[in-house]
Design a protein around this motif. Structure first.
Motif, PDB file in Angstrom:
ATOM      1  N   ARG A 189       0.835  -1.203   0.000  1.00  0.00           N
ATOM      2  CA  ARG A 189       0.000   0.000   0.000  1.00  0.00           C
ATOM      3  C   ARG A 189       0.872   1.256   0.000  1.00  0.00           C
ATOM      4  O   ARG A 189       0.613   2.210  -0.749  1.00  0.00           O
ATOM      5  N   VAL A 190       1.942   1.241   0.826  1.00  0.00           N
ATOM      6  CA  VAL A 190       2.844   2.388   0.876  1.00  0.00           C
ATOM      7  C   VAL A 190       3.558   2.558  -0.463  1.00  0.00           C
ATOM      8  O   VAL A 190       3.709   3.677  -0.972  1.00  0.00           O
ATOM      9  N   GLN A 191       3.986   1.445  -1.075  1.00  0.00           N
ATOM     10  CA  GLN A 191       4.673   1.527  -2.364  1.00  0.00           C
ATOM     11  C   GLN A 191       3.750   2.049  -3.462  1.00  0.00           C
ATOM     12  O   GLN A 191       4.158   2.876  -4.299  1.00  0.00           O
ATOM     13  N   MET A 192       2.499   1.601  -3.472  1.00  0.00           N
ATOM     14  CA  MET A 192       1.550   2.078  -4.472  1.00  0.00           C
ATOM     15  C   MET A 192       1.247   3.563  -4.290  1.00  0.00           C
ATOM     16  O   MET A 192       1.100   4.304  -5.270  1.00  0.00           O
ATOM     17  N   GLU A 193       1.176   4.003  -3.040  1.00  0.00           N
ATOM     18  CA  GLU A 193       0.934   5.424  -2.781  1.00  0.00           C
ATOM     19  C   GLU A 193       2.114   6.264  -3.259  1.00  0.00           C
ATOM     20  O   GLU A 193       1.935   7.337  -3.843  1.00  0.00           O
ATOM     21  N   ARG A 194       3.329   5.769  -3.041  1.00  0.00           N
ATOM     22  CA  ARG A 194       4.509   6.487  -3.521  1.00  0.00           C
ATOM     23  C   ARG A 194       4.528   6.548  -5.047  1.00  0.00           C
ATOM     24  O   ARG A 194       4.867   7.587  -5.638  1.00  0.00           O
ATOM     25  N   GLN A 195       4.163   5.446  -5.696  1.00  0.00           N
ATOM     26  CA  GLN A 195       4.128   5.450  -7.157  1.00  0.00           C
ATOM     27  C   GLN A 195       3.060   6.403  -7.679  1.00  0.00           C
ATOM     28  O   GLN A 195       3.275   7.085  -8.687  1.00  0.00           O
ATOM     29  N   ARG A 196       1.920   6.457  -7.001  1.00  0.00           N
ATOM     30  CA  ARG A 196       0.855   7.365  -7.437  1.00  0.00           C
ATOM     31  C   ARG A 196       1.327   8.819  -7.355  1.00  0.00           C
ATOM     32  O   ARG A 196       1.099   9.612  -8.276  1.00  0.00           O
ATOM     33  N   GLN A 197       1.986   9.169  -6.251  1.00  0.00           N
ATOM     34  CA  GLN A 197       2.498  10.530  -6.114  1.00  0.00           C
ATOM     35  C   GLN A 197       3.610  10.807  -7.120  1.00  0.00           C
ATOM     36  O   GLN A 197       3.716  11.918  -7.653  1.00  0.00           O
ATOM     37  N   ALA A 198       4.449   9.783  -7.390  1.00  0.00           N
ATOM     38  CA  ALA A 198       5.534   9.969  -8.358  1.00  0.00           C
ATOM     39  C   ALA A 198       4.987  10.151  -9.772  1.00  0.00           C
ATOM     40  O   ALA A 198       5.523  10.937 -10.558  1.00  0.00           O
ATOM     41  N   LEU A 199       3.904   9.445 -10.120  1.00  0.00           N
ATOM     42  CA  LEU A 199       3.307   9.603 -11.444  1.00  0.00           C
ATOM     43  C   LEU A 199       2.720  10.997 -11.622  1.00  0.00           C
ATOM     44  O   LEU A 199       2.664  11.522 -12.737  1.00  0.00           O
ATOM     45  N   ALA A 200       2.289  11.604 -10.516  1.00  0.00           N
ATOM     46  CA  ALA A 200       1.743  12.957 -10.605  1.00  0.00           C
ATOM     47  C   ALA A 200       2.829  14.018 -10.613  1.00  0.00           C
ATOM     48  O   ALA A 200       2.696  15.066 -11.253  1.00  0.00           O
ATOM     49  N   SER A 201       3.938  13.742  -9.905  1.00  0.00           N
ATOM     50  CA  SER A 201       4.997  14.754  -9.779  1.00  0.00           C
ATOM     51  C   SER A 201       6.199  14.488 -10.682  1.00  0.00           C
ATOM     52  O   SER A 201       7.025  15.376 -10.877  1.00  0.00           O
ATOM     53  N   GLY A 202       6.329  13.260 -11.196  1.00  0.00           N
ATOM     54  CA  GLY A 202       7.481  12.926 -12.026  1.00  0.00           C
ATOM     55  C   GLY A 202       8.722  12.556 -11.237  1.00  0.00           C
ATOM     56  O   GLY A 202       9.829  12.556 -11.791  1.00  0.00           O
ATOM     57  N   ASP A 203       8.570  12.223  -9.958  1.00  0.00           N
ATOM     58  CA  ASP A 203       9.708  11.854  -9.115  1.00  0.00           C
ATOM     59  C   ASP A 203      10.273  10.520  -9.597  1.00  0.00           C
ATOM     60  O   ASP A 203       9.597   9.485  -9.554  1.00  0.00           O
ATOM     61  N   GLU A 204      11.528  10.542 -10.063  1.00  0.00           N
ATOM     62  CA  GLU A 204      12.136   9.359 -10.653  1.00  0.00           C
ATOM     63  C   GLU A 204      12.357   8.241  -9.638  1.00  0.00           C
ATOM     64  O   GLU A 204      12.460   7.072 -10.006  1.00  0.00           O
TER      65      GLU A 204
END
Length: 209
Positions: free
Chosen positions: A78-93
């Protein structure tokens, strides 16, 4: 004359006790001034406070059964998916999915996002063509068929031109890196409407990546 009896205990005193007594007296008694930690194993020095705390934390974080381990895995996902969701919105590599990571994929995204692509309007135009084809009017159905053919041809030509340009720019920018799949990745992105693309576009239209 009366003879006093000699105590037999003095004569037959156990020699073993006399031999053991000096040994017991010579044995030094070592008294440790440092109290032993209840958690420290016997025969080992008392661990430092930081070591003891880390040991307690490791014991506390170790799953005790299968149910606890499954719960922890779900929480980590769940934590990993949340990080990926935020990264997809912000572009965090750092937290992007594997297919989106790397400078080559980032350049392919920026190249597509900086252009106007006919393919990104495929879905809206397909809906319009579908509605026209459902109307029971002959000339409207003919127009819908013609529009469909024109849209397909334009998308194919635009995709070929975009793919060739992207391939050339990638070869110039990343001559020593693997570019496998980057062109197809960019073309698949061009089929999506700009506002629906993930990761979110980081460049404006007309801006050189």
């Amino acid at each position: 004359m009366r003879v006093e009896p000699v105590p037999l205990g003095f004569v037959f005193r156990s020699r073993a006790k006399e031999e053991k007594a000096p040994v017991a007296e010579k044995t030094p008694v070592s008294i440790s001034k440092q109290p032993r930690d209840p958690q420290a194993p016997k025969g080992r020095p008392t661990p430092k406070r930081s070591e003891a705390q880390s040991q307690r934390r490791s014991v506390a974080t170790t799953p005790t059964n299968r149910k606890e381990a499954a719960k922890r895995q779900r929480e980590e996902r769940r934590v990993q998916m949340e990080r990926q969701r935020q990264a997809l919105a912000s572009g965090d590599e750092r937290y992007l999915p594997a297919r989106d990571k790397g400078p080559v994929r980032k350049f392919a995204r920026d190249f597509i996002d900086s252009r106007f692509n006919i393919a990104e309007w495929f879905l809206p135009m397909a809906v319009v063509i579908l509605v026209l084809s459902m109307v029971r009017v002959g000339y409207l159905q003919n127009i819908a068929l013609l529009l469909w053919l024109v849209v397909i041809v334009l998308i194919v030509l635009d995709s070929i031109a975009s793919g060739l340009r992207l391939k050339k720019r990638l070869a110039e920018r990343f001559p020593d890196q693997s570019r496998k799949g980057a062109v197809a990745y960019g073309l698949m992105r061009s089929l999506q409407m700009r506002r629906l693309r993930l990761p979110k576009p980081q460049v404006k239209r007309g801006e050189r990546p």
